[in-house]
Structures are given as structure tokens and as C-alpha cells.
Design a protein around this motif. Sequence first.
Motif, mmCIF file in Angstrom:
data_model
loop_
_atom_site.group_PDB
_atom_site.id
_atom_site.type_symbol
_atom_site.label_atom_id
_atom_site.label_comp_id
_atom_site.label_asym_id
_atom_site.label_seq_id
_atom_site.Cartn_x
_atom_site.Cartn_y
_atom_site.Cartn_z
ATOM 1 N N LEU A 73 0.824 -1.215 0.000
ATOM 2 C CA LEU A 73 0.000 0.000 0.000
ATOM 3 C C LEU A 73 0.853 1.258 0.000
ATOM 4 N N PHE A 74 1.912 1.285 0.815
ATOM 5 C CA PHE A 74 2.792 2.460 0.842
ATOM 6 C C PHE A 74 3.515 2.648 -0.490
ATOM 7 N N LEU A 75 4.007 1.551 -1.079
ATOM 8 C CA LEU A 75 4.707 1.673 -2.354
ATOM 9 C C LEU A 75 3.763 2.087 -3.476
ATOM 10 N N GLU A 76 2.545 1.566 -3.457
ATOM 11 C CA GLU A 76 1.557 2.015 -4.442
ATOM 12 C C GLU A 76 1.280 3.508 -4.266
ATOM 13 N N ASN A 84 6.826 7.931 -12.189
ATOM 14 C CA ASN A 84 8.052 7.551 -12.886
ATOM 15 C C ASN A 84 9.186 7.144 -11.951
ATOM 16 N N ASP A 85 8.886 6.878 -10.698
ATOM 17 C CA ASP A 85 9.905 6.481 -9.731
ATOM 18 C C ASP A 85 10.258 5.007 -9.940
ATOM 19 N N ALA A 86 11.321 4.767 -10.684
ATOM 20 C CA ALA A 86 11.724 3.397 -11.030
ATOM 21 C C ALA A 86 12.049 2.570 -9.792
ATOM 22 N N GLU A 87 12.650 3.194 -8.788
ATOM 23 C CA GLU A 87 12.995 2.460 -7.571
ATOM 24 C C GLU A 87 11.747 1.992 -6.831
ATOM 25 N N GLN A 90 10.396 -0.928 -8.678
ATOM 26 C CA GLN A 90 11.225 -2.112 -8.423
ATOM 27 C C GLN A 90 10.875 -2.739 -7.074
ATOM 28 N N PHE A 91 10.829 -1.932 -6.032
ATOM 29 C CA PHE A 91 10.511 -2.466 -4.706
ATOM 30 C C PHE A 91 9.086 -3.004 -4.646
ATOM 31 N N LEU A 92 8.170 -2.350 -5.356
ATOM 32 C CA LEU A 92 6.801 -2.856 -5.408
ATOM 33 C C LEU A 92 6.776 -4.239 -6.055
ATOM 34 N N GLY A 93 7.502 -4.392 -7.153
ATOM 35 C CA GLY A 93 7.566 -5.691 -7.819
ATOM 36 C C GLY A 93 8.161 -6.767 -6.934
ATOM 37 N N ILE A 94 9.233 -6.440 -6.250
ATOM 38 C CA ILE A 94 9.873 -7.398 -5.339
ATOM 39 C C ILE A 94 8.916 -7.781 -4.220
ATOM 40 N N THR A 95 8.243 -6.789 -3.659
ATOM 41 C CA THR A 95 7.314 -7.057 -2.557
ATOM 42 C C THR A 95 6.129 -7.883 -3.028
ATOM 43 N N LEU A 109 7.602 -4.878 -12.158
ATOM 44 C CA LEU A 109 9.023 -4.955 -12.527
ATOM 45 C C LEU A 109 9.236 -4.579 -13.992
ATOM 46 N N GLN A 110 8.285 -4.877 -14.843
ATOM 47 C CA GLN A 110 8.402 -4.452 -16.236
ATOM 48 C C GLN A 110 8.335 -2.934 -16.356
#
Length: 111
Positions: A73-76, A84-87, A90-95, A109-110
Amino acid sequence: SDTEFWDKMQAEWEEMARRNWISENQETPGQVTISTIEKGYYFHTENPFKDWPGAFEEGLKKMKEGDLPVTILFLEAAILQEPNDAEAWQFLGITQAENENEQAAIVALQR
């Protein structure tokens, strides 16, 4: 135990149904796409952190604590604030992958 296993399976099935991954309908109530660029990733519309200042940093804290649903929820929220925050993507995809939401992980991640 067997009960725990079946409870977990039920919870996963309900999550898949909620995200509409088990039907052909593309729209899911309670979620919305941010734009056509992010097509395929469905954000929670009932995100209590969507206007949270420092959502990305708070998401990283929650990730370290192991609270995957709140981390997501926080990353979303961070991505809704800065698409446009790629980082953050990335962390959202990992989580999402750690939370066993493979489709959401792949899309994030894409991005």
C-alpha cells in the motif's frame, strides 16, 4: 496443520478473485489503473496512504518489518504520487513477488 494450509489456500483464492485474475473481465472493483502506461497493474483505490508524505520511505520501513500488505500500500501510494519512480516500481515488484502475487510483480518490474 491441514487447517492452516486450507485457510491459506482460501485466502489466496479470494485474493485472486478480488484482483480478478480468475476471470476474463479486465476491470476489478476496488482497483484502478494509474494510466495507460501502467496498463495491467491495478492499484488499490481504498489505499489509506495515497496522500501520505514520505510514502516510499515508510514502505521501505514496513518492508524491513516484514509487513508485506502494508508495504504494498505504501509503495503504491509512492507511485501514485510519483509515477516515474523506477525504484518504487522495483521495490513494489519485489514485494508483490514475496507476497506471492506474481502477476502484479511482473507488471511492476516491467514498468
